[in-house]
Design a protein around this motif. Structure first.
Motif, PDB file in Angstrom:
ATOM      1  N   HIS A  53      39.808  30.172  41.645  1.00 39.16           N
ATOM      2  CA  HIS A  53      38.645  29.718  41.183  1.00 39.16           C
ATOM      3  C   HIS A  53      37.500  29.404  42.050  1.00 39.16           C
ATOM      4  O   HIS A  53      37.730  29.338  43.306  1.00 39.16           O
ATOM      5  CB  HIS A  53      38.955  28.557  40.132  1.00 39.16           C
ATOM      6  N   ALA A  54      36.324  29.423  41.510  1.00 38.77           N
ATOM      7  CA  ALA A  54      35.263  29.110  42.631  1.00 38.77           C
ATOM      8  C   ALA A  54      34.040  28.370  41.767  1.00 38.77           C
ATOM      9  O   ALA A  54      34.047  28.365  40.392  1.00 38.77           O
ATOM     10  CB  ALA A  54      34.646  30.518  43.042  1.00 38.77           C
ATOM     11  N   VAL A  55      33.212  27.817  42.572  1.00 32.49           N
ATOM     12  CA  VAL A  55      31.858  27.286  41.946  1.00 32.49           C
ATOM     13  C   VAL A  55      31.042  28.225  42.474  1.00 32.49           C
ATOM     14  O   VAL A  55      30.513  28.201  43.707  1.00 32.49           O
ATOM     15  CB  VAL A  55      31.848  25.737  42.032  1.00 32.49           C
ATOM     16  N   LEU A  56      29.846  28.725  41.686  1.00 35.36           N
ATOM     17  CA  LEU A  56      28.711  29.458  42.120  1.00 35.36           C
ATOM     18  C   LEU A  56      27.656  28.527  42.751  1.00 35.36           C
ATOM     19  O   LEU A  56      27.763  27.397  42.113  1.00 35.36           O
ATOM     20  CB  LEU A  56      28.453  30.324  41.153  1.00 35.36           C
ATOM     21  N   PHE A 112      36.755  31.624  36.976  1.00 38.72           N
ATOM     22  CA  PHE A 112      38.234  31.448  36.936  1.00 38.72           C
ATOM     23  C   PHE A 112      38.680  32.953  36.609  1.00 38.72           C
ATOM     24  O   PHE A 112      38.509  33.640  35.808  1.00 38.72           O
ATOM     25  CB  PHE A 112      38.159  30.583  35.533  1.00 38.72           C
ATOM     26  N   GLY A 113      39.726  32.725  37.553  1.00 35.01           N
ATOM     27  CA  GLY A 113      40.362  34.411  37.585  1.00 35.01           C
ATOM     28  C   GLY A 113      41.972  34.104  37.220  1.00 35.01           C
ATOM     29  O   GLY A 113      42.454  33.324  36.532  1.00 35.01           O
ATOM     30  N   GLY A 114      42.493  35.183  38.298  1.00 35.75           N
ATOM     31  CA  GLY A 114      43.962  35.201  37.882  1.00 35.75           C
ATOM     32  C   GLY A 114      44.783  34.662  39.155  1.00 35.75           C
ATOM     33  O   GLY A 114      43.850  34.087  40.113  1.00 35.75           O
ATOM     34  N   ASN A 115      45.990  35.086  39.351  1.00 31.20           N
ATOM     35  CA  ASN A 115      46.728  34.506  40.427  1.00 31.20           C
ATOM     36  C   ASN A 115      46.475  35.406  41.761  1.00 31.20           C
ATOM     37  O   ASN A 115      46.964  35.005  42.624  1.00 31.20           O
ATOM     38  CB  ASN A 115      48.341  34.695  40.001  1.00 31.20           C
ATOM     39  N   THR A 150      41.711  39.310  43.471  1.00 31.15           N
ATOM     40  CA  THR A 150      41.055  40.249  43.332  1.00 31.15           C
ATOM     41  C   THR A 150      41.031  40.444  41.391  1.00 31.15           C
ATOM     42  O   THR A 150      40.379  41.411  41.067  1.00 31.15           O
ATOM     43  CB  THR A 150      41.565  41.613  43.549  1.00 31.15           C
ATOM     44  N   ASP A 151      41.785  39.694  40.923  1.00 32.40           N
ATOM     45  CA  ASP A 151      41.830  39.705  39.295  1.00 32.40           C
ATOM     46  C   ASP A 151      40.507  39.513  38.798  1.00 32.40           C
ATOM     47  O   ASP A 151      39.635  38.682  39.271  1.00 32.40           O
ATOM     48  CB  ASP A 151      42.833  38.688  38.828  1.00 32.40           C
ATOM     49  N   PRO A 152      40.442  40.051  37.480  1.00 32.66           N
ATOM     50  CA  PRO A 152      39.002  39.690  36.875  1.00 32.66           C
ATOM     51  C   PRO A 152      38.623  38.324  36.733  1.00 32.66           C
ATOM     52  O   PRO A 152      39.808  37.466  36.364  1.00 32.66           O
ATOM     53  CB  PRO A 152      39.156  40.542  35.658  1.00 32.66           C
ATOM     54  N   LYS A 153      37.592  37.945  36.634  1.00 36.41           N
ATOM     55  CA  LYS A 153      37.032  36.491  36.730  1.00 36.41           C
ATOM     56  C   LYS A 153      36.081  36.332  35.536  1.00 36.41           C
ATOM     57  O   LYS A 153      35.210  37.521  35.309  1.00 36.41           O
ATOM     58  CB  LYS A 153      36.433  36.131  37.939  1.00 36.41           C
TER      59      LYS A 153
END
Ligand code: SIN
Ligand code: FE2
Length: 218
Positions: free
Chosen positions: A192-195, A161-164, A167-170
């Protein structure tokens, strides 16, 4: 992190909640009380609207299998991403949203401070071991004042989960069977993503993770 007491119709309920980001919470184990009913309802939905692997506008077949229930369903093909009232695989409307889905999504959203959330779409994702969902924003919905509610069932996953900005930190958080995540407000358009899912097994789902994502699409 806090262990808060909430007053509900049934009395006092204890919900273990973690702050994921601004206006984003993880309600740990919140779906456990309904786990069996939820999974039975998933089986009912997929009898009418089977899981399928959608193709992205760029021509890639998604590794996560998907279906939907509710008035609208999220679909993707070479023409783009959109919500549609008709399942393109069956040519019929999506199955109705089971009441247990609707109630859980509304209650979770309300606990996170989104009182008037009434989802009109539920995307159901099925992750097999090794599958992943690449970094994206949920931005095909008309009203971004409404949150996203996501319910995890089956084997664990790592949620990113990152920012808007892409490239924001996650941050990475494990999501396990029964966890519910609500994100809205300042985090509504967070990437957001699922690894890729690690090999595992759950007594109720076998080697599979099921995720229900509730949205107000229109
Ligand atoms: C999604 O972003 O649509 C699904 C998230 C998840 O599977 O936890
Ligand atoms: Fe998403």
């Amino acid at each position: 992190m806090s262990n808060d007491l909430f007053e509900t119709d049934e009395g006092i309920e204890r919900v273990w909640q973690e702050v994921l980001a601004e206006d984003a919470l993880i309600l740990r184990g919140y779906a456990l009380a309904e786990q069996h009913v939820l999974l039975r309802a998933v089986d009912d939905v997929i009898r009418e609207a089977p899981f399928r692997h959608l193709v992205t506008p760029g021509g890639f077949t998604m590794s996560v299998a998907m279906t939907n229930c509710g008035p609208l369903g999220w679909v993707s093909d070479r023409r783009g991403y959109r919500y549609d009232a008709i399942d393109p695989t069956t040519g019929k409307p999506w199955p109705a949203m089971p009441p247990v889905f609707l109630n859980l999504a509304k209650e979770a959203a309300a606990l996170a401070g989104f009182d008037d959330f009434v989802p009109d779409a539920c995307l159901i994702n099925r992750y097999e071991v090794g599958t992943r969902l690449s970094l994206h924003q949920d931005r095909d919905e008309a009203d971004t004042n409404q949150p996203i509610v996501s319910v995890s069932l089956g084997i664990p996953a790592i949620f990113q989960f990152g920012g808007n900005q892409r490239t924001d930190p996650k941050i990475r958080v494990p999501l396990t069977h029964g966890d519910v995540v609500v994100w809205g407000g300042r985090s509504r358009l967070a990437y957001h993503a699922v690894l890729p899912l690690k090999a595992n097994s759950h007594p109720l789902t076998g080697s599979v993770r099921i995720n229900l994502t509730f949205r107000k699409a229109r």
